[in-house]
Design a protein around this motif. Structure first.
Motif, PDB file in Angstrom:
ATOM      1  N   TRP A 160      21.815 -18.003  45.253  1.00 53.57           N
ATOM      2  CA  TRP A 160      23.079 -17.080  46.006  1.00 53.57           C
ATOM      3  C   TRP A 160      24.298 -18.600  45.891  1.00 53.57           C
ATOM      4  O   TRP A 160      24.059 -19.466  46.301  1.00 53.57           O
ATOM      5  N   PRO A 161      25.445 -18.096  45.420  1.00 58.16           N
ATOM      6  CA  PRO A 161      26.409 -19.103  45.130  1.00 58.16           C
ATOM      7  C   PRO A 161      26.892 -19.873  46.370  1.00 58.16           C
ATOM      8  O   PRO A 161      26.867 -21.188  46.559  1.00 58.16           O
ATOM      9  N   ASP A 162      27.005 -19.261  47.465  1.00 56.80           N
ATOM     10  CA  ASP A 162      27.060 -19.743  48.715  1.00 56.80           C
ATOM     11  C   ASP A 162      26.161 -21.039  49.463  1.00 56.80           C
ATOM     12  O   ASP A 162      26.455 -21.626  49.999  1.00 56.80           O
ATOM     13  N   ILE A 177      24.886 -23.153  47.271  1.00 55.11           N
ATOM     14  CA  ILE A 177      25.536 -24.439  46.942  1.00 55.11           C
ATOM     15  C   ILE A 177      26.366 -24.923  47.922  1.00 55.11           C
ATOM     16  O   ILE A 177      26.259 -26.239  48.259  1.00 55.11           O
ATOM     17  N   ASP A 178      27.231 -24.212  48.457  1.00 55.16           N
ATOM     18  CA  ASP A 178      28.212 -24.758  49.320  1.00 55.16           C
ATOM     19  C   ASP A 178      27.427 -25.131  50.783  1.00 55.16           C
ATOM     20  O   ASP A 178      27.742 -26.439  51.356  1.00 55.16           O
ATOM     21  N   ARG A 179      26.632 -24.403  51.191  1.00 56.23           N
ATOM     22  CA  ARG A 179      25.705 -24.788  52.227  1.00 56.23           C
ATOM     23  C   ARG A 179      25.011 -25.952  52.076  1.00 56.23           C
ATOM     24  O   ARG A 179      25.029 -26.857  53.143  1.00 56.23           O
ATOM     25  N   GLU A 224      30.488 -18.050  38.117  1.00 57.26           N
ATOM     26  CA  GLU A 224      30.662 -18.051  39.635  1.00 57.26           C
ATOM     27  C   GLU A 224      29.889 -19.336  40.140  1.00 57.26           C
ATOM     28  O   GLU A 224      30.361 -19.952  41.153  1.00 57.26           O
ATOM     29  N   LEU A 225      28.567 -19.394  39.939  1.00 56.39           N
ATOM     30  CA  LEU A 225      27.769 -20.371  40.394  1.00 56.39           C
ATOM     31  C   LEU A 225      28.261 -21.806  39.834  1.00 56.39           C
ATOM     32  O   LEU A 225      28.396 -22.824  40.523  1.00 56.39           O
ATOM     33  N   HIS A 238      31.377 -22.838  41.865  1.00 57.00           N
ATOM     34  CA  HIS A 238      30.556 -23.320  43.075  1.00 57.00           C
ATOM     35  C   HIS A 238      30.394 -24.814  42.883  1.00 57.00           C
ATOM     36  O   HIS A 238      30.760 -25.761  43.714  1.00 57.00           O
ATOM     37  N   ALA A 239      29.412 -24.992  41.944  1.00 54.40           N
ATOM     38  CA  ALA A 239      29.013 -26.340  41.605  1.00 54.40           C
ATOM     39  C   ALA A 239      30.366 -27.357  41.196  1.00 54.40           C
ATOM     40  O   ALA A 239      30.446 -28.468  41.712  1.00 54.40           O
ATOM     41  N   ARG A 257      33.265 -27.262  42.034  1.00 55.17           N
ATOM     42  CA  ARG A 257      34.135 -27.480  43.303  1.00 55.17           C
ATOM     43  C   ARG A 257      33.567 -28.789  44.176  1.00 55.17           C
ATOM     44  O   ARG A 257      34.347 -29.486  44.659  1.00 55.17           O
ATOM     45  N   HIS A 258      32.394 -28.843  43.968  1.00 62.09           N
ATOM     46  CA  HIS A 258      31.615 -30.066  44.786  1.00 62.09           C
ATOM     47  C   HIS A 258      31.280 -31.273  43.631  1.00 62.09           C
ATOM     48  O   HIS A 258      30.750 -32.113  43.906  1.00 62.09           O
TER      49      HIS A 258
END
Ligand code: PLP
Length: 352
Positions: free
Chosen positions: A116-118, A120-122, A157-158, A161-162, A164-165
């Motif tokens: 789940w892409p979120d 990654i953020d978590r 999308e993944l 997210h990656a 972004r970090h």
């Protein structure tokens, strides 16, 4: 035992790979990857992926491909985000951690084997202090360990997210061909165009005798990678036997035709399972694997009847995998055996 559906690595070598393998066997060639076959194979991969600048390496298996690729992206104090069911976590004996001298895997969740892409953020936001290994890479599996596929937009999308970090993106493509054939999209669209920087490209399961390729779409990431392969015992002196089969299967899209066939056989099996009361498919069937909930007594009966398959994902889950070599008759024979096993266990309660 019949090993037809135990995995896609129980099948033999597909004719095109074998033909190239035998051609490469004629005469003497340069060793350690300096031979023409290896040059041709790397070129064929660059062409297939529409990426003239990609750096390509050949190793013996997927564990090595994943472990060495991840190790090259990480320092020992880094961490790698993956799905909790990822092969790198569950089936590589700590290879990624070993070859990176201690890089930790951080496990994310997501339905149907897809991260789940979120998550990654978590996982990135969970900690930012010096006492925790710094996230550096996201690795995703295509097709997934649950037999599903990420669409190019999901990979993108993944990757977003990656990025972004500030994380790198690796793809475990042990069954990349099956995903590609299933989606009908180009290898480029499913990899570097969607943000994948390093790809472990599976050969064994698509019908090669042995071997996987590691494809770096960014050459700044492959610096000194050849030394890493050599140190890990993955530099074949007769490299042509690992590389030549790629030349055979990449010609005229043969690899994708074999993968499409394996996928079609899995679809046939899934259709058959849907007709059998009491059997439930556990995941959408999008590639060459079928996961079904089958009563454990029926599973034991099937094994006793001589059918090999993996029974995991808790009690009741069974995995069946199709390959380039699977025939419709094999699928129908398995379905018939399942029907018989169900009838026998229903008729005789003493069967355990
Ligand atoms: C089979 C497989 C690999 C490679 O495994 P090896 O046995 O090391 O070749 C890697 N990832 C996934 C998802 C696989 O199914």
């Amino acid at each position: 035992m019949r090993y037809d559906f135990a995995s896609d690595n129980t099948a033999g070598i597909c004719p095109e790979a074998l033909d190239a393998f035998l051609q490469a066997n004629a005469g003497c060639h340069a060793s350690y990857g300096q031979d023409d076959w290896t040059v041709q194979a790397a070129d064929a991969i660059r062409q297939t992926f529409e990426h003239p600048d990609a750096d390509v390496f050949f190793v013996f298996n997927g564990t090595a491909a994943n472990s060495l690729a991840l190790a090259s992206l990480c320092q020992s104090y880094h961490s790698v985000i993956c799905h909790e069911q990822a092969h790198v976590e569950t089936d590589e004996c700590g290879g990624p951690e070993f070859f990176s001298n201690g890089t930790k895997l951080l496990l994310g969740r997501g339905p149907n084997g897809k991260l789940w892409p979120d998550e990654i953020d978590r996982l990135v936001a969970r900690r930012s202090d010096i006492h925790y290994p710094k996230p550096k890479v996201v690795t995703i599996t295509q097709s997934t360990e649950s037999g599903t596929v990420y669409a190019p937009s999901e990979v993108a999308e993944l990757s977003a997210h990656a990025r972004r970090h500030g994380l790198h993106v690796h793809m475990d493509g042990a069954r990349f061909a099956n995903a590609c054939a299933s989606l009908g999209c180009s290898p480029a669209a499913l990899s570097w165009q969607a943000g994948v920087e390093v790809l472990s490209l599976g050969g064994t399961k698509l019908g090669m005798p042995v071997g996987e390729a590691i494809v770096f779409f960014d050459r700044s990431l492959s610096e000194d990678f050849a030394y890493r392969c050599k140190q890990a015992g993955q530099l074949a002196s007769k490299m042509r036997y690992l590389s030549a089969p790629w030349v055979g299967v990449l010609k005229d899209g043969i690899w994708l035709r074999h993968a499409a066939h394996a996928n079609a056989m899995a679809t046939r099996l899934a259709e058959g399972f849907r007709q059998i009361p009491g059997i439930e498919l556990l995941f959408p069937v999008e590639a060459n694997a079928v996961f079904a909930r089958i009563d454990s007594r029926v599973q034991r009966r099937l094994s006793a009847m001589g059918w090999a398959f993996y029974g995991f994902i808790n009690e009741g889950g069974a995995r069946f995998v199709c390959s380039w070599a699977t025939q419709a008759d094999d699928v129908d024979a398995l379905l018939q055996a399942v029907r018989e096993a169900i009838i026998e266990t229903m008729a005789d309660p003493s069967i355990r």
